[in-house]
Design a protein around this motif. Structure first.
Motif, PDB file in Angstrom:
ATOM      1  N   GLY A 143       0.798  -1.209   0.000  1.00  0.00           N
ATOM      2  CA  GLY A 143       0.000   0.000   0.000  1.00  0.00           C
ATOM      3  C   GLY A 143       0.836   1.266   0.000  1.00  0.00           C
ATOM      4  N   ASP A 144       0.216   2.375  -0.427  1.00  0.00           N
ATOM      5  CA  ASP A 144       0.937   3.651  -0.487  1.00  0.00           C
ATOM      6  C   ASP A 144       0.518   4.622   0.605  1.00  0.00           C
ATOM      7  OD1 ASP A 144      -1.543   4.652  -1.302  1.00  0.00           O
ATOM      8  OD2 ASP A 144      -0.713   5.789  -2.982  1.00  0.00           O
ATOM      9  N   GLY A 145      -0.318   4.173   1.551  1.00  0.00           N
ATOM     10  CA  GLY A 145      -0.719   5.012   2.676  1.00  0.00           C
ATOM     11  C   GLY A 145      -1.923   5.888   2.416  1.00  0.00           C
ATOM     12  N   THR A 146      -2.406   5.940   1.168  1.00  0.00           N
ATOM     13  CA  THR A 146      -3.558   6.783   0.833  1.00  0.00           C
ATOM     14  C   THR A 146      -4.824   5.973   0.602  1.00  0.00           C
ATOM     15  OG1 THR A 146      -3.307   6.752  -1.581  1.00  0.00           O
ATOM     16  CG2 THR A 146      -1.952   8.339  -0.341  1.00  0.00           C
ATOM     17  N   GLY A 147      -4.728   4.653   0.786  1.00  0.00           N
ATOM     18  CA  GLY A 147      -5.844   3.775   0.488  1.00  0.00           C
ATOM     19  C   GLY A 147      -5.674   2.989  -0.792  1.00  0.00           C
ATOM     20  N   LEU A 148      -4.566   3.215  -1.504  1.00  0.00           N
ATOM     21  CA  LEU A 148      -4.262   2.485  -2.737  1.00  0.00           C
ATOM     22  C   LEU A 148      -3.382   1.284  -2.410  1.00  0.00           C
ATOM     23  CD1 LEU A 148      -4.128   2.151  -5.836  1.00  0.00           C
ATOM     24  CD2 LEU A 148      -2.256   3.823  -5.834  1.00  0.00           C
ATOM     25  N   VAL A 149      -3.719   0.135  -2.965  1.00  0.00           N
ATOM     26  CA  VAL A 149      -2.934  -1.079  -2.746  1.00  0.00           C
ATOM     27  C   VAL A 149      -2.671  -1.757  -4.083  1.00  0.00           C
ATOM     28  CG1 VAL A 149      -4.924  -2.627  -2.413  1.00  0.00           C
ATOM     29  CG2 VAL A 149      -2.723  -3.180  -1.332  1.00  0.00           C
ATOM     30  N   ALA A 150      -1.473  -2.330  -4.219  1.00  0.00           N
ATOM     31  CA  ALA A 150      -1.124  -3.127  -5.401  1.00  0.00           C
ATOM     32  C   ALA A 150      -1.095  -4.590  -5.015  1.00  0.00           C
ATOM     33  CB  ALA A 150       0.236  -2.701  -5.955  1.00  0.00           C
ATOM     34  N   GLY A 179      -8.729  -1.131   4.910  1.00  0.00           N
ATOM     35  CA  GLY A 179      -8.889   0.267   4.537  1.00  0.00           C
ATOM     36  C   GLY A 179      -8.402   0.633   3.149  1.00  0.00           C
ATOM     37  N   PHE A 180      -8.187  -0.363   2.284  1.00  0.00           N
ATOM     38  CA  PHE A 180      -7.738  -0.082   0.918  1.00  0.00           C
ATOM     39  C   PHE A 180      -8.961   0.116   0.025  1.00  0.00           C
ATOM     40  CE2 PHE A 180      -4.064  -2.757   2.416  1.00  0.00           C
ATOM     41  CZ  PHE A 180      -3.146  -1.717   2.464  1.00  0.00           C
ATOM     42  N   ASP A 181      -9.171   1.336  -0.451  1.00  0.00           N
ATOM     43  CA  ASP A 181     -10.364   1.617  -1.245  1.00  0.00           C
ATOM     44  C   ASP A 181     -10.108   1.627  -2.745  1.00  0.00           C
ATOM     45  OD1 ASP A 181      -8.938   3.984  -1.488  1.00  0.00           O
ATOM     46  OD2 ASP A 181     -10.370   5.193  -0.352  1.00  0.00           O
ATOM     47  N   ARG A 182      -8.843   1.439  -3.157  1.00  0.00           N
ATOM     48  CA  ARG A 182      -8.485   1.330  -4.569  1.00  0.00           C
ATOM     49  C   ARG A 182      -7.469   0.208  -4.724  1.00  0.00           C
ATOM     50  NH1 ARG A 182      -5.745   6.432  -4.557  1.00  0.00           N
ATOM     51  NH2 ARG A 182      -6.161   6.248  -2.327  1.00  0.00           N
ATOM     52  N   VAL A 183      -7.686  -0.636  -5.736  1.00  0.00           N
ATOM     53  CA  VAL A 183      -6.819  -1.800  -5.939  1.00  0.00           C
ATOM     54  C   VAL A 183      -6.207  -1.754  -7.332  1.00  0.00           C
ATOM     55  CG1 VAL A 183      -6.643  -4.310  -5.943  1.00  0.00           C
ATOM     56  CG2 VAL A 183      -8.265  -3.179  -4.392  1.00  0.00           C
ATOM     57  N   LEU A 184      -4.895  -1.761  -7.392  1.00  0.00           N
ATOM     58  CA  LEU A 184      -4.161  -1.891  -8.649  1.00  0.00           C
ATOM     59  C   LEU A 184      -3.866  -3.375  -8.851  1.00  0.00           C
ATOM     60  CD1 LEU A 184      -2.407  -1.175 -11.084  1.00  0.00           C
ATOM     61  CD2 LEU A 184      -0.581  -0.498  -9.491  1.00  0.00           C
ATOM     62  N   TRP A 185      -4.547  -3.963  -9.825  1.00  0.00           N
ATOM     63  CA  TRP A 185      -4.361  -5.383 -10.116  1.00  0.00           C
ATOM     64  C   TRP A 185      -3.263  -5.554 -11.151  1.00  0.00           C
ATOM     65  CZ3 TRP A 185      -6.507  -9.315  -7.476  1.00  0.00           C
ATOM     66  CH2 TRP A 185      -7.658  -9.074  -6.716  1.00  0.00           C
ATOM     67  N   LEU A 186      -2.128  -6.106 -10.721  1.00  0.00           N
ATOM     68  CA  LEU A 186      -1.101  -6.540 -11.653  1.00  0.00           C
ATOM     69  C   LEU A 186      -1.385  -7.996 -12.020  1.00  0.00           C
ATOM     70  CD1 LEU A 186       1.963  -4.839  -9.944  1.00  0.00           C
ATOM     71  CD2 LEU A 186       0.477  -3.934 -11.746  1.00  0.00           C
ATOM     72  N   GLY A 187      -0.632  -8.538 -12.959  1.00  0.00           N
ATOM     73  CA  GLY A 187      -0.943  -9.879 -13.449  1.00  0.00           C
ATOM     74  C   GLY A 187      -0.165 -10.977 -12.760  1.00  0.00           C
ATOM     75  N   PHE A 237      -3.359   2.386 -15.034  1.00  0.00           N
ATOM     76  CA  PHE A 237      -4.106   2.703 -13.817  1.00  0.00           C
ATOM     77  C   PHE A 237      -3.928   4.162 -13.417  1.00  0.00           C
ATOM     78  CE2 PHE A 237      -4.871   2.769  -9.241  1.00  0.00           C
ATOM     79  CZ  PHE A 237      -5.989   1.956  -9.104  1.00  0.00           C
ATOM     80  N   GLY A 238      -2.787   4.736 -13.804  1.00  0.00           N
ATOM     81  CA  GLY A 238      -2.543   6.146 -13.530  1.00  0.00           C
ATOM     82  C   GLY A 238      -1.504   6.437 -12.476  1.00  0.00           C
ATOM     83  N   VAL A 239      -0.765   5.411 -12.023  1.00  0.00           N
ATOM     84  CA  VAL A 239       0.291   5.673 -11.057  1.00  0.00           C
ATOM     85  C   VAL A 239       1.592   5.982 -11.803  1.00  0.00           C
ATOM     86  CG1 VAL A 239      -0.768   4.150  -9.344  1.00  0.00           C
ATOM     87  CG2 VAL A 239       1.026   3.261 -10.830  1.00  0.00           C
ATOM     88  N   GLU A 240       2.497   6.673 -11.114  1.00  0.00           N
ATOM     89  CA  GLU A 240       3.822   6.937 -11.674  1.00  0.00           C
ATOM     90  C   GLU A 240       4.668   5.678 -11.522  1.00  0.00           C
ATOM     91  OE1 GLU A 240       7.840   9.627 -10.833  1.00  0.00           O
ATOM     92  OE2 GLU A 240       6.055   9.860  -9.561  1.00  0.00           O
ATOM     93  N   VAL A 241       5.262   5.222 -12.589  1.00  0.00           N
ATOM     94  CA  VAL A 241       6.083   4.012 -12.570  1.00  0.00           C
ATOM     95  C   VAL A 241       7.550   4.393 -12.703  1.00  0.00           C
ATOM     96  CG1 VAL A 241       6.626   1.829 -13.703  1.00  0.00           C
ATOM     97  CG2 VAL A 241       4.248   2.589 -13.529  1.00  0.00           C
ATOM     98  N   VAL A 242       8.359   3.886 -11.792  1.00  0.00           N
ATOM     99  CA  VAL A 242       9.808   4.070 -11.837  1.00  0.00           C
ATOM    100  C   VAL A 242      10.445   2.715 -12.111  1.00  0.00           C
ATOM    101  CG1 VAL A 242      11.863   4.805 -10.572  1.00  0.00           C
ATOM    102  CG2 VAL A 242       9.666   5.965 -10.185  1.00  0.00           C
ATOM    103  N   GLY A 243      11.197   2.619 -13.191  1.00  0.00           N
ATOM    104  CA  GLY A 243      11.871   1.365 -13.511  1.00  0.00           C
ATOM    105  C   GLY A 243      13.254   1.303 -12.877  1.00  0.00           C
ATOM    106  N   ILE A 244      13.586   0.159 -12.326  1.00  0.00           N
ATOM    107  CA  ILE A 244      14.925  -0.073 -11.794  1.00  0.00           C
ATOM    108  C   ILE A 244      15.473  -1.359 -12.416  1.00  0.00           C
ATOM    109  CG2 ILE A 244      14.414   1.081  -9.601  1.00  0.00           C
ATOM    110  CD1 ILE A 244      14.305  -1.750  -8.328  1.00  0.00           C
ATOM    111  N   PRO A 245      16.785  -1.559 -12.416  1.00  0.00           N
ATOM    112  CA  PRO A 245      17.327  -2.770 -13.026  1.00  0.00           C
ATOM    113  C   PRO A 245      16.877  -4.026 -12.282  1.00  0.00           C
ATOM    114  CG  PRO A 245      19.049  -1.143 -12.613  1.00  0.00           C
ATOM    115  CD  PRO A 245      17.838  -0.672 -11.897  1.00  0.00           C
ATOM    116  N   SER A 246      16.708  -5.085 -13.015  1.00  0.00           N
ATOM    117  CA  SER A 246      16.526  -6.395 -12.382  1.00  0.00           C
ATOM    118  C   SER A 246      17.906  -7.035 -12.201  1.00  0.00           C
ATOM    119  CB  SER A 246      15.645  -7.298 -13.239  1.00  0.00           C
ATOM    120  OG  SER A 246      16.421  -7.970 -14.222  1.00  0.00           O
ATOM    121  N   PRO A 247      18.020  -8.055 -11.350  1.00  0.00           N
ATOM    122  CA  PRO A 247      19.309  -8.743 -11.217  1.00  0.00           C
ATOM    123  C   PRO A 247      19.675  -9.558 -12.446  1.00  0.00           C
ATOM    124  CG  PRO A 247      17.878  -9.157  -9.313  1.00  0.00           C
ATOM    125  CD  PRO A 247      17.030  -8.545 -10.387  1.00  0.00           C
ATOM    126  N   GLY A 248      18.707  -9.742 -13.365  1.00  0.00           N
ATOM    127  CA  GLY A 248      18.941 -10.608 -14.499  1.00  0.00           C
ATOM    128  C   GLY A 248      18.642 -12.054 -14.152  1.00  0.00           C
TER     129      GLY A 248
END
Length: 325
Positions: A143-150, A179-187, A237-248
Protein backbone atom coordinates in the motif's frame (compact mmCIF):
# COMPACT_ATOMS: atom_id res chain seq x y z
CA UNK A 1 -14.13 4.26 6.86
CA UNK A 2 -11.68 1.63 8.09
CA UNK A 3 -8.23 3.02 8.87
CA UNK A 4 -5.65 1.87 6.36
CA UNK A 5 -2.13 0.58 6.98
CA UNK A 6 0.58 3.25 7.19
CA UNK A 7 3.04 3.02 4.30
CA UNK A 8 6.27 1.22 5.06
CA UNK A 9 8.23 4.48 4.91
CA UNK A 10 6.25 5.90 7.84
CA UNK A 11 8.12 5.94 11.20
CA UNK A 12 8.43 2.54 12.83
CA UNK A 13 8.70 1.56 16.48
CA UNK A 14 10.61 -1.61 15.66
CA UNK A 15 11.10 -4.34 13.09
CA UNK A 16 10.34 -8.01 13.69
CA UNK A 17 12.66 -10.35 11.78
CA UNK A 18 12.52 -14.15 11.60
CA UNK A 19 15.73 -16.16 12.10
CA UNK A 20 16.14 -19.24 9.85
CA UNK A 21 16.20 -22.50 11.80
CA UNK A 22 15.02 -25.37 9.56
CA UNK A 23 17.81 -27.25 7.77
CA UNK A 24 15.25 -28.95 5.50
CA UNK A 25 14.12 -25.56 4.19
CA UNK A 26 17.71 -24.43 3.57
CA UNK A 27 19.56 -27.64 2.62
CA UNK A 28 23.21 -26.69 2.42
CA UNK A 29 22.38 -23.01 2.94
CA UNK A 30 21.14 -22.72 6.51
CA UNK A 31 24.30 -21.33 8.11
CA UNK A 32 24.76 -18.72 5.39
CA UNK A 33 21.08 -17.81 5.50
CA UNK A 34 21.39 -17.26 9.25
CA UNK A 35 24.46 -15.09 8.71
CA UNK A 36 22.68 -13.01 6.05
CA UNK A 37 19.57 -12.50 8.19
CA UNK A 38 21.83 -11.54 11.10
CA UNK A 39 23.56 -9.01 8.84
CA UNK A 40 20.17 -7.55 7.97
CA UNK A 41 19.20 -7.31 11.65
CA UNK A 42 22.53 -5.72 12.57
CA UNK A 43 22.29 -3.11 9.83
CA UNK A 44 18.80 -2.00 10.91
CA UNK A 45 19.77 -1.93 14.60
CA UNK A 46 22.93 0.04 13.88
CA UNK A 47 20.83 2.62 12.01
CA UNK A 48 19.08 3.43 15.27
CA UNK A 49 15.87 1.40 14.96
CA UNK A 50 14.85 -1.31 17.40
CA UNK A 51 15.00 -4.85 16.03
CA UNK A 52 13.28 -7.90 17.51
CA UNK A 53 14.82 -11.05 16.08
CA UNK A 54 12.59 -14.09 16.59
CA UNK A 55 14.43 -17.33 17.37
CA UNK A 56 12.84 -20.77 17.52
CA UNK A 57 14.64 -22.48 20.41
CA UNK A 58 17.66 -22.39 22.72
CA UNK A 59 20.09 -23.68 20.11
CA UNK A 60 19.03 -21.09 17.55
CA UNK A 61 19.06 -18.38 20.19
CA UNK A 62 22.68 -19.23 20.93
CA UNK A 63 23.51 -19.25 17.22
CA UNK A 64 21.81 -15.87 16.69
CA UNK A 65 23.47 -14.37 19.73
CA UNK A 66 26.85 -15.22 18.24
CA UNK A 67 25.98 -13.40 15.01
CA UNK A 68 24.15 -10.25 16.06
CA UNK A 69 25.20 -7.18 18.01
CA UNK A 70 23.94 -6.36 21.48
CA UNK A 71 21.60 -3.82 19.86
CA UNK A 72 19.43 -6.62 18.48
CA UNK A 73 16.82 -8.01 20.88
CA UNK A 74 16.24 -11.78 20.71
CA UNK A 75 12.76 -13.20 21.35
CA UNK A 76 12.08 -16.93 21.70
CA UNK A 77 8.94 -17.80 19.72
CA UNK A 78 7.27 -20.90 18.32
CA UNK A 79 7.06 -20.05 14.64
CA UNK A 80 7.55 -22.26 11.60
CA UNK A 81 8.69 -20.33 8.55
CA UNK A 82 10.65 -17.11 8.92
CA UNK A 83 8.49 -15.14 6.51
CA UNK A 84 6.87 -12.79 9.02
CA UNK A 85 5.76 -10.47 6.24
CA UNK A 86 3.17 -13.13 5.46
CA UNK A 87 2.34 -14.52 8.91
CA UNK A 88 2.87 -11.48 11.16
CA UNK A 89 0.27 -8.88 12.15
CA UNK A 90 -0.81 -6.29 9.57
CA UNK A 91 -1.12 -3.19 11.73
CA UNK A 92 -3.48 -0.41 10.68
CA UNK A 93 -3.05 3.24 11.56
CA UNK A 94 -5.73 2.99 14.25
CA UNK A 95 -3.67 0.44 16.16
CA UNK A 96 -5.75 -2.58 15.14
CA UNK A 97 -3.75 -5.65 14.13
CA UNK A 98 -5.33 -7.60 11.27
CA UNK A 99 -4.43 -11.25 10.88
CA UNK A 100 -6.41 -13.06 8.18
CA UNK A 101 -6.20 -16.83 7.94
CA UNK A 102 -2.98 -18.40 6.64
CA UNK A 103 -2.87 -21.68 4.69
CA UNK A 104 0.82 -22.08 3.88
CA UNK A 105 0.81 -20.28 0.54
CA UNK A 106 -2.00 -22.29 -0.95
CA UNK A 107 -1.33 -25.43 1.08
CA UNK A 108 2.22 -25.91 -0.18
CA UNK A 109 4.23 -25.17 2.97
CA UNK A 110 2.45 -25.68 6.28
CA UNK A 111 4.67 -25.45 9.37
CA UNK A 112 3.68 -25.54 13.01
CA UNK A 113 3.33 -22.09 14.53
CA UNK A 114 2.75 -20.11 11.33
CA UNK A 115 -1.01 -19.87 11.78
CA UNK A 116 -0.68 -18.47 15.31
CA UNK A 117 2.42 -16.25 15.37
CA UNK A 118 0.69 -13.14 14.02
CA UNK A 119 -1.99 -13.13 16.70
CA UNK A 120 0.60 -13.90 19.38
CA UNK A 121 2.81 -10.97 18.40
CA UNK A 122 -0.18 -8.63 18.35
CA UNK A 123 -1.49 -9.92 21.66
CA UNK A 124 1.83 -9.53 23.42
CA UNK A 125 1.84 -5.85 22.45
CA UNK A 126 -1.71 -5.31 23.66
CA UNK A 127 -3.00 -4.51 20.19
CA UNK A 128 -6.66 -4.93 19.36
CA UNK A 129 -6.86 -7.93 17.03
CA UNK A 130 -9.23 -8.83 14.25
CA UNK A 131 -8.98 -12.15 12.39
CA UNK A 132 -10.95 -11.95 9.12
CA UNK A 133 -12.18 -15.24 7.71
CA UNK A 134 -10.24 -15.28 4.44
CA UNK A 135 -6.73 -16.14 3.29
CA UNK A 136 -4.20 -13.33 2.87
CA UNK A 137 -0.42 -13.04 3.23
CA UNK A 138 1.17 -9.66 3.90
CA UNK A 139 3.61 -10.00 1.00
CA UNK A 140 0.68 -10.26 -1.41
CA UNK A 141 -0.22 -6.58 -0.92
CA UNK A 142 1.66 -3.28 -0.94
CA UNK A 143 0.00 0.00 0.00
CA UNK A 144 0.94 3.65 -0.49
CA UNK A 145 -0.72 5.01 2.68
CA UNK A 146 -3.56 6.78 0.83
CA UNK A 147 -5.84 3.77 0.49
CA UNK A 148 -4.26 2.49 -2.74
CA UNK A 149 -2.93 -1.08 -2.75
CA UNK A 150 -1.12 -3.13 -5.40
CA UNK A 151 -1.48 -6.88 -5.72
CA UNK A 152 -1.36 -9.62 -8.37
CA UNK A 153 -4.11 -11.64 -9.94
CA UNK A 154 -1.86 -14.70 -9.79
CA UNK A 155 -1.92 -14.64 -6.00
CA UNK A 156 -5.14 -13.07 -4.76
CA UNK A 157 -7.32 -14.68 -7.43
CA UNK A 158 -5.62 -18.06 -7.09
CA UNK A 159 -8.12 -20.84 -6.33
CA UNK A 160 -5.71 -22.24 -3.72
CA UNK A 161 -6.43 -19.21 -1.51
CA UNK A 162 -10.07 -18.11 -1.61
CA UNK A 163 -11.89 -20.07 -4.33
CA UNK A 164 -15.28 -18.87 -3.11
CA UNK A 165 -14.41 -15.17 -3.45
CA UNK A 166 -14.71 -13.12 -6.64
CA UNK A 167 -12.45 -10.20 -7.55
CA UNK A 168 -15.15 -7.84 -6.27
CA UNK A 169 -15.39 -9.84 -3.02
CA UNK A 170 -11.64 -9.54 -2.47
CA UNK A 171 -11.70 -5.82 -3.18
CA UNK A 172 -14.46 -5.47 -0.57
CA UNK A 173 -12.41 -7.46 1.99
CA UNK A 174 -9.35 -5.30 1.35
CA UNK A 175 -11.50 -2.21 1.91
CA UNK A 176 -13.39 -3.41 4.98
CA UNK A 177 -10.51 -5.12 6.80
CA UNK A 178 -7.48 -3.05 5.76
CA UNK A 179 -8.89 0.27 4.54
CA UNK A 180 -7.74 -0.08 0.92
CA UNK A 181 -10.36 1.62 -1.25
CA UNK A 182 -8.48 1.33 -4.57
CA UNK A 183 -6.82 -1.80 -5.94
CA UNK A 184 -4.16 -1.89 -8.65
CA UNK A 185 -4.36 -5.38 -10.12
CA UNK A 186 -1.10 -6.54 -11.65
CA UNK A 187 -0.94 -9.88 -13.45
CA UNK A 188 1.71 -12.54 -12.90
CA UNK A 189 4.45 -12.46 -10.31
CA UNK A 190 8.04 -13.57 -10.88
CA UNK A 191 8.87 -16.92 -12.45
CA UNK A 192 9.24 -19.70 -9.85
CA UNK A 193 8.00 -17.58 -6.95
CA UNK A 194 6.52 -20.25 -4.68
CA UNK A 195 4.18 -17.68 -3.13
CA UNK A 196 2.19 -17.63 -6.40
CA UNK A 197 3.37 -14.19 -7.37
CA UNK A 198 3.63 -11.98 -4.31
CA UNK A 199 3.66 -8.34 -5.27
CA UNK A 200 6.53 -7.50 -2.90
CA UNK A 201 8.87 -9.26 -5.33
CA UNK A 202 7.45 -7.41 -8.34
CA UNK A 203 6.27 -3.91 -7.51
CA UNK A 204 6.58 -1.64 -4.47
CA UNK A 205 5.27 1.79 -3.61
CA UNK A 206 7.97 4.26 -2.58
CA UNK A 207 5.70 7.30 -2.25
CA UNK A 208 1.99 7.98 -2.74
CA UNK A 209 1.01 6.74 -6.21
CA UNK A 210 4.68 6.13 -7.11
CA UNK A 211 5.49 2.48 -7.90
CA UNK A 212 8.84 0.78 -8.53
CA UNK A 213 8.94 -2.10 -11.02
CA UNK A 214 12.07 -3.86 -12.34
CA UNK A 215 13.02 -3.67 -15.98
CA UNK A 216 14.75 -6.51 -17.77
CA UNK A 217 18.53 -6.23 -17.95
CA UNK A 218 19.16 -8.64 -20.80
CA UNK A 219 17.49 -10.86 -23.41
CA UNK A 220 17.77 -13.89 -21.11
CA UNK A 221 16.00 -12.17 -18.22
CA UNK A 222 13.37 -14.75 -17.16
CA UNK A 223 10.78 -12.11 -16.27
CA UNK A 224 10.99 -9.74 -19.24
CA UNK A 225 7.32 -10.17 -20.22
CA UNK A 226 6.12 -10.09 -16.62
CA UNK A 227 7.86 -6.76 -15.95
CA UNK A 228 6.51 -5.24 -19.16
CA UNK A 229 2.95 -6.34 -18.38
CA UNK A 230 3.15 -4.94 -14.84
CA UNK A 231 4.39 -1.61 -16.17
CA UNK A 232 1.58 -1.40 -18.72
CA UNK A 233 -1.07 -2.14 -16.11
CA UNK A 234 0.34 0.33 -13.59
CA UNK A 235 0.67 3.13 -16.13
CA UNK A 236 -2.86 2.50 -17.40
CA UNK A 237 -4.11 2.70 -13.82
CA UNK A 238 -2.54 6.15 -13.53
CA UNK A 239 0.29 5.67 -11.06
CA UNK A 240 3.82 6.94 -11.67
CA UNK A 241 6.08 4.01 -12.57
CA UNK A 242 9.81 4.07 -11.84
CA UNK A 243 11.87 1.37 -13.51
CA UNK A 244 14.93 -0.07 -11.79
CA UNK A 245 17.33 -2.77 -13.03
CA UNK A 246 16.53 -6.39 -12.38
CA UNK A 247 19.31 -8.74 -11.22
CA UNK A 248 18.94 -10.61 -14.50
CA UNK A 249 18.99 -14.37 -14.68
CA UNK A 250 20.02 -15.79 -11.28
CA UNK A 251 20.28 -19.57 -11.03
CA UNK A 252 20.90 -22.17 -8.35
CA UNK A 253 21.95 -25.24 -10.30
CA UNK A 254 19.32 -25.57 -13.02
CA UNK A 255 16.72 -23.65 -11.01
CA UNK A 256 15.96 -20.06 -12.02
CA UNK A 257 15.58 -18.06 -8.82
CA UNK A 258 12.88 -15.39 -8.33
CA UNK A 259 15.56 -12.83 -7.47
CA UNK A 260 14.48 -9.21 -7.13
CA UNK A 261 15.91 -5.99 -5.74
CA UNK A 262 12.28 -4.96 -5.20
CA UNK A 263 12.22 -7.17 -2.10
CA UNK A 264 13.93 -4.35 -0.19
CA UNK A 265 12.97 -3.53 3.40
CA UNK A 266 12.17 0.09 4.24
CA UNK A 267 12.94 1.02 7.84
CA UNK A 268 12.88 4.33 9.67
CA UNK A 269 16.47 5.31 8.88
CA UNK A 270 17.62 2.68 6.38
CA UNK A 271 16.59 0.82 3.24
CA UNK A 272 18.10 -2.67 2.94
CA UNK A 273 18.33 -4.11 -0.59
CA UNK A 274 19.01 -7.81 -1.24
CA UNK A 275 21.91 -8.56 -3.58
CA UNK A 276 22.71 -11.79 -5.39
CA UNK A 277 26.24 -11.57 -6.80
CA UNK A 278 24.86 -10.16 -10.05
CA UNK A 279 26.74 -7.71 -12.22
CA UNK A 280 23.70 -5.47 -11.77
CA UNK A 281 23.83 -5.39 -7.93
CA UNK A 282 25.53 -2.00 -7.60
CA UNK A 283 23.26 -0.42 -10.21
CA UNK A 284 20.17 -1.85 -8.55
CA UNK A 285 21.12 -0.59 -5.08
CA UNK A 286 21.99 2.86 -6.46
CA UNK A 287 18.63 3.10 -8.25
CA UNK A 288 16.75 2.34 -5.04
CA UNK A 289 18.95 4.70 -3.01
CA UNK A 290 17.97 7.53 -5.36
CA UNK A 291 14.33 7.00 -4.39
CA UNK A 292 14.99 7.48 -0.67
CA UNK A 293 17.06 10.67 -0.24
CA UNK A 294 15.83 10.97 3.35
CA UNK A 295 17.53 7.79 4.56
CA UNK A 296 20.56 5.62 3.92
CA UNK A 297 20.45 2.63 1.58
CA UNK A 298 22.63 -0.46 1.76
CA UNK A 299 22.87 -3.62 -0.32
CA UNK A 300 23.46 -6.86 1.57
CA UNK A 301 23.97 -10.42 0.27
CA UNK A 302 20.74 -12.42 0.25
CA UNK A 303 21.42 -15.33 -2.09
CA UNK A 304 21.32 -17.89 0.73
CA UNK A 305 18.12 -16.38 2.13
CA UNK A 306 16.59 -16.63 -1.34
CA UNK A 307 17.51 -20.33 -1.45
CA UNK A 308 14.89 -20.80 1.27
CA UNK A 309 12.25 -18.99 -0.75
CA UNK A 310 12.30 -15.30 0.18
CA UNK A 311 14.21 -12.13 0.96
CA UNK A 312 14.70 -9.43 3.54
CA UNK A 313 11.24 -7.93 3.08
CA UNK A 314 9.65 -11.38 3.32
CA UNK A 315 11.45 -12.14 6.59
CA UNK A 316 10.41 -8.93 8.34
CA UNK A 317 7.34 -7.04 9.54
CA UNK A 318 7.33 -3.49 10.87
CA UNK A 319 5.49 -2.06 13.85
CA UNK A 320 4.39 1.46 12.82
CA UNK A 321 4.65 4.29 15.32
CA UNK A 322 1.19 5.60 14.42
CA UNK A 323 -0.39 2.38 15.60
CA UNK A 324 0.97 2.98 19.10
CA UNK A 325 -0.40 6.52 19.44
Amino acid sequence: MTATMPPEWAPQDWLWIGFPHDAEEWPGYLERAQEQIAGFANAVAESGQAVRLLVRDAANEARAKALVSASVDLERREYGDVWLRDTGPLVRGDGVAVRPRFNGWGGKYLMEGDQAIGAQLAGDEGLALTEPDWILEGGAIDGDGTGLVATTEQCLLNPNRNPELTRADIEARLRDDLGFDRVLWLGEGLLNDHTDGHVDNLARFVAPSRLVIPRATGPDDPNVDIYADAMRRAESFGVEVVGIPSPGRITRGDFVEPASYVNFAITTHLVVVPTFGSVHDAEGVAAIAALFPDRATVGLPADAVLAGGGGFHCASQQMPVLARA
